[in-house]
Scaffold this motif. Structure first.
Motif, PDB file in Angstrom:
ATOM      1  N   PRO A 295       0.837  -1.214   0.000  1.00  0.00           N
ATOM      2  CA  PRO A 295       0.000   0.000   0.000  1.00  0.00           C
ATOM      3  C   PRO A 295       0.867   1.257   0.000  1.00  0.00           C
ATOM      4  O   PRO A 295       1.876   1.321   0.701  1.00  0.00           O
ATOM      5  N   GLY A 296       0.463   2.223  -0.785  1.00  0.00           N
ATOM      6  CA  GLY A 296       1.222   3.467  -0.861  1.00  0.00           C
ATOM      7  C   GLY A 296       2.208   3.504  -2.006  1.00  0.00           C
ATOM      8  O   GLY A 296       2.801   4.556  -2.302  1.00  0.00           O
ATOM      9  N   ILE A 297       2.435   2.359  -2.659  1.00  0.00           N
ATOM     10  CA  ILE A 297       3.339   2.317  -3.814  1.00  0.00           C
ATOM     11  C   ILE A 297       2.636   2.948  -5.004  1.00  0.00           C
ATOM     12  O   ILE A 297       1.573   2.483  -5.439  1.00  0.00           O
ATOM     13  N   GLY A 298       3.199   4.017  -5.534  1.00  0.00           N
ATOM     14  CA  GLY A 298       2.607   4.715  -6.673  1.00  0.00           C
ATOM     15  C   GLY A 298       2.827   3.977  -7.977  1.00  0.00           C
ATOM     16  O   GLY A 298       3.681   3.083  -8.075  1.00  0.00           O
ATOM     17  N   ASN A 299       2.095   4.362  -9.001  1.00  0.00           N
ATOM     18  CA  ASN A 299       2.147   3.689 -10.286  1.00  0.00           C
ATOM     19  C   ASN A 299       3.531   3.768 -10.923  1.00  0.00           C
ATOM     20  O   ASN A 299       3.953   2.877 -11.655  1.00  0.00           O
ATOM     21  N   HIS A 300       4.271   4.844 -10.643  1.00  0.00           N
ATOM     22  CA  HIS A 300       5.587   5.025 -11.258  1.00  0.00           C
ATOM     23  C   HIS A 300       6.730   4.701 -10.296  1.00  0.00           C
ATOM     24  O   HIS A 300       7.889   4.971 -10.597  1.00  0.00           O
ATOM     25  N   ASP A 301       6.399   4.123  -9.144  1.00  0.00           N
ATOM     26  CA  ASP A 301       7.431   3.751  -8.179  1.00  0.00           C
ATOM     27  C   ASP A 301       8.122   2.455  -8.595  1.00  0.00           C
ATOM     28  O   ASP A 301       7.547   1.614  -9.309  1.00  0.00           O
ATOM     29  N   LEU A 302       9.355   2.291  -8.141  1.00  0.00           N
ATOM     30  CA  LEU A 302      10.123   1.091  -8.430  1.00  0.00           C
ATOM     31  C   LEU A 302       9.526  -0.115  -7.709  1.00  0.00           C
ATOM     32  O   LEU A 302       9.054  -0.002  -6.584  1.00  0.00           O
ATOM     33  N   ILE A 303       9.558  -1.288  -8.378  1.00  0.00           N
ATOM     34  CA  ILE A 303       9.079  -2.518  -7.741  1.00  0.00           C
ATOM     35  C   ILE A 303      10.025  -2.923  -6.609  1.00  0.00           C
ATOM     36  O   ILE A 303       9.621  -3.111  -5.468  1.00  0.00           O
ATOM     37  N   PHE A 304      11.304  -3.061  -6.958  1.00  0.00           N
ATOM     38  CA  PHE A 304      12.312  -3.415  -5.953  1.00  0.00           C
ATOM     39  C   PHE A 304      12.944  -2.123  -5.419  1.00  0.00           C
ATOM     40  O   PHE A 304      13.221  -1.203  -6.199  1.00  0.00           O
ATOM     41  N   PRO A 305      13.196  -2.047  -4.135  1.00  0.00           N
ATOM     42  CA  PRO A 305      13.530  -0.761  -3.499  1.00  0.00           C
ATOM     43  C   PRO A 305      14.983  -0.299  -3.625  1.00  0.00           C
ATOM     44  O   PRO A 305      15.314   0.791  -3.181  1.00  0.00           O
ATOM     45  N   TYR A 306      15.826  -1.081  -4.237  1.00  0.00           N
ATOM     46  CA  TYR A 306      17.270  -0.836  -4.159  1.00  0.00           C
ATOM     47  C   TYR A 306      17.712   0.519  -4.741  1.00  0.00           C
ATOM     48  O   TYR A 306      18.680   1.103  -4.268  1.00  0.00           O
ATOM     49  N   LEU A 307      17.036   1.008  -5.766  1.00  0.00           N
ATOM     50  CA  LEU A 307      17.466   2.251  -6.419  1.00  0.00           C
ATOM     51  C   LEU A 307      16.638   3.461  -6.006  1.00  0.00           C
ATOM     52  O   LEU A 307      16.783   4.537  -6.606  1.00  0.00           O
ATOM     53  N   ARG A 308      15.785   3.302  -5.019  1.00  0.00           N
ATOM     54  CA  ARG A 308      14.978   4.443  -4.577  1.00  0.00           C
ATOM     55  C   ARG A 308      15.884   5.532  -4.008  1.00  0.00           C
ATOM     56  O   ARG A 308      16.816   5.248  -3.265  1.00  0.00           O
ATOM     57  N   GLY A 309      15.616   6.758  -4.390  1.00  0.00           N
ATOM     58  CA  GLY A 309      16.446   7.876  -3.973  1.00  0.00           C
ATOM     59  C   GLY A 309      17.571   8.194  -4.947  1.00  0.00           C
ATOM     60  O   GLY A 309      18.297   9.177  -4.770  1.00  0.00           O
ATOM     61  N   THR A 310      17.713   7.381  -5.987  1.00  0.00           N
ATOM     62  CA  THR A 310      18.750   7.612  -6.992  1.00  0.00           C
ATOM     63  C   THR A 310      18.259   8.642  -8.003  1.00  0.00           C
ATOM     64  O   THR A 310      17.091   8.637  -8.402  1.00  0.00           O
ATOM     65  N   ASN A 311      19.143   9.524  -8.433  1.00  0.00           N
ATOM     66  CA  ASN A 311      18.812  10.507  -9.460  1.00  0.00           C
ATOM     67  C   ASN A 311      18.929   9.837 -10.830  1.00  0.00           C
ATOM     68  O   ASN A 311      20.017   9.671 -11.364  1.00  0.00           O
ATOM     69  N   PHE A 312      17.789   9.460 -11.421  1.00  0.00           N
ATOM     70  CA  PHE A 312      17.794   8.740 -12.689  1.00  0.00           C
ATOM     71  C   PHE A 312      18.196   9.637 -13.857  1.00  0.00           C
ATOM     72  O   PHE A 312      18.488   9.137 -14.944  1.00  0.00           O
ATOM     73  N   ASN A 313      18.196  10.935 -13.662  1.00  0.00           N
ATOM     74  CA  ASN A 313      18.635  11.853 -14.717  1.00  0.00           C
ATOM     75  C   ASN A 313      20.156  11.959 -14.779  1.00  0.00           C
ATOM     76  O   ASN A 313      20.695  12.464 -15.758  1.00  0.00           O
ATOM     77  N   ASP A 314      20.820  11.487 -13.735  1.00  0.00           N
ATOM     78  CA  ASP A 314      22.276  11.480 -13.701  1.00  0.00           C
ATOM     79  C   ASP A 314      22.732  10.061 -14.034  1.00  0.00           C
ATOM     80  O   ASP A 314      22.754   9.181 -13.178  1.00  0.00           O
ATOM     81  N   SER A 315      23.085   9.825 -15.298  1.00  0.00           N
ATOM     82  CA  SER A 315      23.409   8.465 -15.754  1.00  0.00           C
ATOM     83  C   SER A 315      24.627   7.896 -15.040  1.00  0.00           C
ATOM     84  O   SER A 315      24.707   6.689 -14.802  1.00  0.00           O
ATOM     85  N   LYS A 316      25.572   8.752 -14.676  1.00  0.00           N
ATOM     86  CA  LYS A 316      26.760   8.273 -13.973  1.00  0.00           C
ATOM     87  C   LYS A 316      26.394   7.786 -12.568  1.00  0.00           C
ATOM     88  O   LYS A 316      26.851   6.727 -12.130  1.00  0.00           O
ATOM     89  N   GLU A 317      25.574   8.560 -11.885  1.00  0.00           N
ATOM     90  CA  GLU A 317      25.128   8.157 -10.542  1.00  0.00           C
ATOM     91  C   GLU A 317      24.323   6.863 -10.623  1.00  0.00           C
ATOM     92  O   GLU A 317      24.486   5.963  -9.791  1.00  0.00           O
ATOM     93  N   LEU A 318      23.457   6.763 -11.628  1.00  0.00           N
ATOM     94  CA  LEU A 318      22.628   5.565 -11.783  1.00  0.00           C
ATOM     95  C   LEU A 318      23.499   4.339 -12.020  1.00  0.00           C
ATOM     96  O   LEU A 318      23.277   3.281 -11.406  1.00  0.00           O
ATOM     97  N   LEU A 319      24.485   4.460 -12.914  1.00  0.00           N
ATOM     98  CA  LEU A 319      25.371   3.335 -13.211  1.00  0.00           C
ATOM     99  C   LEU A 319      26.136   2.897 -11.971  1.00  0.00           C
ATOM    100  O   LEU A 319      26.238   1.696 -11.682  1.00  0.00           O
ATOM    101  N   THR A 320      26.660   3.855 -11.231  1.00  0.00           N
ATOM    102  CA  THR A 320      27.418   3.540 -10.011  1.00  0.00           C
ATOM    103  C   THR A 320      26.546   2.811  -9.004  1.00  0.00           C
ATOM    104  O   THR A 320      26.967   1.834  -8.378  1.00  0.00           O
TER     105      THR A 320
END
Length: 402
Positions: A295-320
């Motif tokens: 409950p509370g998981i939005g339609n565009h939220d990640l299924i698995f929580p590992y990358l929550r809080g990551t800036n997806f617009n920063d490809s270098k940060e995402l890759l790391t």
């Protein structure tokens, strides 16, 4: 009046070698031009300002020194004739401007382009390979004519024997060098006549890899595992979900969102080749996904929580972040394998191999191509060849079972 002299600068590099330079002193100001060669101190003839004969490349380097001295003196003489004022630094700039881009400079430009294109994974990987090649060569400048079959064979042996790299890793280095050399030819910086690759030269053959997947019994052990820690159970859930969807790559798994699932199907675009994927959600996968659809998981939220809080617009940060999470998942999976007595290296990538191993001869190759999302069926055939054993087993039995 200017003085021009060859000197060995006391500026040692990481390999304890010293750079050979042309020193220009004009109007009490000094400038140095590196000739791109480094040698050990014992090979320098200080009295005659040249490389000693005991150096294996003494003749060639001394010719290069004379050539550079000639270029500098030509610039100074030209300025004298035209009654122009020219500083030591201007002479240096003029001489260096005549030089063609060498291999390592072109490699830097290639890396810069990868970085600008935000291909950070390729950038970091290829940067490491360029650095390792430069360490082996032992100098900062390498003309394309110097990249010979002999040099590349020695480099390959260095990687395999001294650095204990796998054959596939050595091949990857050769592919990188060939790519930059091809770029040099296309830009007119190197000649086809000196090309060290091809028939009778360096031929790049990608070695077959030994792909090992889990058996059905071993997958069942993961499905029925008990008394795992929360972190280990989460890692197993991610692994099983990847397997249930024909071995989705971990980078794509970690980025799955609730909105990617519609009408009992998974719809997403692969990061590796941008192919659109549409797969039925198997019942086993649905059970796991329901555990994370809280409950509370939005339609565009990640299924698995590992990358929550990551800036997806920063490809270098995402890759790391993806690399860090994958490493942690693999560590937990190794512990699970040990606890469940699975005598195989359990990792996220092996989920893809496991699907190939279990599918075996059950699924037509064209259907496997769709499930693997391969662009070419040739890729699928090569990939699946590691797991197709029935025909060879039957052929063997037909001969020995008499």
């Amino acid at each position: 009046m200017a003085t021009v002299q060859t000197v060995l600068r006391k500026k040692v590099n990481a390999q304890n070698l010293y750079p050979i330079t042309i020193r220009i002193i004009k109007d009490r100001k000094t400038s140095f031009i590196s000739i791109g060669q480094h040698i050990a101190l014992k090979f320098w003839d200080e009295q005659n300002k040249k490389v000693k004969k005991s150096h294996p490349n003494a003749t060639r380097i001394n010719r290069l020194i004379l050539k550079k001295l000639s270029e500098v003196n030509d610039k100074l003489l030209e300025a004298e004739i035209n009654e122009e004022f020219v500083s030591a630094s201007q002479v240096r700039a003029n001489v260096k401007g005549k030089n063609k881009i060498d291999f390592f400079r072109l490699a830097e430009l290639h890396l810069e382009n990868l970085k600008k294109a935000e291909k950070h994974s390729q950038y970091l990987t290829q940067k490491g390979r360029v650095t390792k090649f430069k360490e082996f060569v032992g100098k900062d400048k390498l003309n394309f004519k110097e990249i010979t079959v002999f040099l590349l064979k020695n480099f390959e042996g260095y990687l395999l024997n001294q650095k204990k790299r796998k054959p596939r890793t050595a091949v990857n280095y050769m592919i990188m060098i060939r790519k930059i050399y091809n770029l040099a030819i296309s830009e007119g910086l190197a000649e086809n006549s000196n090309y060290p690759f091809g028939k009778g030269k360096i031929q790049i053959r990608i070695p077959e890899s030994d792909k090992v997947g889990l058996s059905i019994e071993e997958v069942k052990k993961l499905e029925t595992a008990k008394d795992l820690s929360f972190a280990q159970q989460d890692a197993v859930n991610v692994w099983l979900t990847s397997f249930y969807f024909a071995g989705i790559r971990v980078s794509d798994m970690l980025q799955l969102r609730k909105s990617d699932f519609k009408d009992g199907r998974l719809l997403y675009r692969m990061n590796k080749n941008q192919k659109v994927v549409s797969l039925k959600v198997p019942r086993k996968a649905e059970i796991i996904l329901d555990l994370y659809n809280k409950p509370g998981i939005g339609n565009h939220d990640l299924i698995f929580p590992y990358l929550r809080g990551t800036n997806f617009n920063d490809s270098k940060e995402l890759l790391t972040r993806i690399k860090t999470v994958t490493r942690n998942l693999n560590r937990r999976l190794e512990l699970v394998a040990k606890e469940l007595k699975i005598d195989k290296k359990l990792s996220m990538h092996i989920a893809r191999h496991t699907f190939g191993n279990i599918s075996g001869d059950k699924i037509p190759i064209q259907m496997l191509q769709k499930l693997y999302r391969h662009s070419s069926i040739t890729t699928t055939i090569a990939y699946q060849s590691s797991f197709l054993k029935k025909d060879t087993d039957d052929a063997l039995d037909s001969v020995v079972n008499f």
